[in-house]
Design a protein around this motif. Structure first.
Motif, PDB file in Angstrom:
ATOM      1  N   THR A 145       0.805  -1.306   0.004  1.00  0.00           N
ATOM      2  CA  THR A 145       0.073   0.047   0.025  1.00  0.00           C
ATOM      3  C   THR A 145       0.784   1.437  -0.061  1.00  0.00           C
ATOM      4  O   THR A 145       0.662   2.206  -0.778  1.00  0.00           O
ATOM      5  N   ASP A 178      -8.544  -3.516  -1.496  1.00  0.00           N
ATOM      6  CA  ASP A 178      -8.916  -4.239  -0.386  1.00  0.00           C
ATOM      7  C   ASP A 178      -9.809  -3.211   0.285  1.00  0.00           C
ATOM      8  O   ASP A 178     -10.280  -2.217   0.282  1.00  0.00           O
ATOM      9  N   SER A 217      -6.826   0.710   3.873  1.00  0.00           N
ATOM     10  CA  SER A 217      -5.540   1.460   4.350  1.00  0.00           C
ATOM     11  C   SER A 217      -4.881   2.136   3.442  1.00  0.00           C
ATOM     12  O   SER A 217      -4.030   2.877   3.646  1.00  0.00           O
ATOM     13  N   ASP A 260      -3.366  -0.921  -5.985  1.00  0.00           N
ATOM     14  CA  ASP A 260      -2.888  -1.605  -4.652  1.00  0.00           C
ATOM     15  C   ASP A 260      -3.618  -2.980  -4.624  1.00  0.00           C
ATOM     16  O   ASP A 260      -4.655  -2.966  -4.055  1.00  0.00           O
TER      17      ASP A 260
HETATM   18 MG   LIG Z   1      -2.063  -3.148   1.961  1.00  0.00          MG
END
Ligand SMILES: [Mg+2]
Ligand SMILES: Nc1ncnc2c1ncn2[C@@H]1O[C@H](COP(=O)(O)OP(=O)(O)OP(=O)(O)O)[C@@H](O)[C@H]1O
Length: 389
Positions: free
Chosen positions: A16, A39, A43, A132
């Motif tokens: 990330t 995701d 994050s 990511d």
């Molecule tokens: Mg990550």
């Protein structure tokens, strides 16, 4: 053309951070940049120091964050498939809550995020899209599935549709489970096509994967396997990123030992990934959060190189004018590579990974003459006539 950069690697190594840093650098170089997270943990927004929004939202000039709302996307785009799956689960006696849980299959959320990515790429609005990805390219490998299914879908679906139409009342009685309606089958075809398009985008000449790792034995072993499998599935890997490298200066005995071990592992990383560049990022004294800290990470990471240049080089899979099939398989060992022929498909197995290649018409009717693996490349030669000679 939109340059697509994917970041993957083992859990927690800094995917990330590397993705966000690259996106900040792109935007600050004046490239219109979208950074997408697949995701659900938000994050990416945390690393950028912002709150996530469902639509691409501007963080600073030229930099947009898109945190895909998979639930909403699923409802909006693939509602028919979902309703069908729910209906089947209900008929099988699963209660509504369980059915709800099952229709969010593992990996489904990432796939949905990638479907949205395709839509964003299609707008032509972006110079760079940074993704990511999930740990260890799980989903990228999942995308090889529609390719494997393509042949069957193309050939069988039209037949299947007709069959379903004539058989469904009977089947319904025998199987006691709903047979999909035309519009569900249609949605299935649409999903299949969409997945094929995502795959084409991500394995195309303007996309590449960057493998993030830390200089540790266990992480390196996994990164090596990921490199081989990504290449097997047709993705171009254009760099490795070694994150959290301890600075050597002023080390106490504890850090000296880490520096010595990391130096050894970095040499192995360079050897494993050559000729790919290995970009290093030092272990910072604080978490790099926010665009400014990330911009400094990107500077350390890329130095004077151009991170947005097209990946170049040959695609991992090529068919030469002489009709030889060449498949780049870096780090693959002879003993773990296996080749099988099934109809007009060639099945390549490397350790636990398998790719089903639908051969082009020119090769489909010719038997395999021989195959050899050398210098990280599999070369398959075909016979001049039909498969039986
Ligand atoms: Mg990550
Ligand atoms: N070079 C670095 N120096 C110091 N801290 C770092 C560095 N790189 C990453 N971090 C921190 O380490 C933590 C994990 O990084 P990150 O979230 O980027 O990893 P990840 O690979 O995306 O993890 P996950 O697999 O959970 O998605 C974060 O708190 C991040 O700020």
């Amino acid at each position: 053309m939109t340059r697509v950069l994917l970041f993957t690697g083992k859990g927690g190594v800094g995917k990330t951070t590397a993705a966000a840093a690259t996106a900040v650098l792109a935007a600050r170089s004046g490239l219109k940049t979208l950074v997408v997270s697949t995701d659900t943990a938000h994050s990416l927004a945390d690393a950028l120091g912002v709150t996530a929004a469902a639509e691409p939202s501007e963080i600073e000039p030229c930099l947009y964050l898109h945190q895909v709302d998979t639930q909403r996307s699923l409802e909006r785009q693939w509602g028919e498939l979902r309703d069908y799956a729910r209906g089947v689960f209900a008929e099988l006696g699963l209660d509504a809550v369980t059915a709800e849980e099952i229709t969010v299959l593992p990996g489904a959320e990432e796939v949905i995020a990638l479907l949205e990515l395709r839509e964003q790429a299609a707008t032509g609005r972006w110079d760079v899209i940074v993704v990511d990805c999930a740990p260890t390219a799980e989903t990228l490998r999942l995308l090889a599935l529609p390719e494997a299914l393509d042949w069957h879908v193309n050939r069988l679906l039209p037949v299947g549709r007709r069959l379903l139409r004539t058989l469904s009342p009977l089947v319904r009685r025998v199987a006691m489970v709903s047979v999909p309606d035309d519009h569900v089958v249609g949605a299935g075809e649409r999903l299949h096509r969409a997945l094929m398009e995502v795959r084409e985008l991500l394995t195309g000449p303007d996309a590449s994967v960057r493998l993030v790792l830390t200089p540790e034995a266990v992480v390196l072993a996994e990164a090596r396997r990921t490199l081989t499998s990504l290449s097997l599935y047709g993705y171009r890997v254009d760099a490795a990123i070694a994150n959290r490298v301890f600075p050597a200066e002023g080390a106490d005995p504890w850090r000296e030992r880490w520096v010595a071990a990391q130096t050894r592992h970095l040499a192995e990383v360079a050897e494993s990934f050559a000729p790919l560049p290995v970009h290093t990022v030092p272990y910072l004294d604080a978490e790099p959060v926010g665009p400014d800290a990330l911009a400094r990470v990107a500077e350390a990471m890329y130095g004077r190189t151009d991170p947005f240049a097209p990946p170049g080089g040959e695609p991992p899979l090529r068919i030469t004018a002489e009709g030889e099939l060449l498949l780049t398989l870096p780090l693959a060992e002879k003993g773990e590579v296996d080749l099988a022929r099934k109809g007009d498909e060639l099945i390549v197995t490397v350790g636990p990974y398998r790719r089903v290649l639908a051969l082009p018409a020119a090769l489909a009717r010719r038997g395999v003459r021989d195959a050899a693996l050398s210098d990280g490349r599999l070369r398959v030669r075909f016979q001049s006539g039909g498969p039986d000679d």
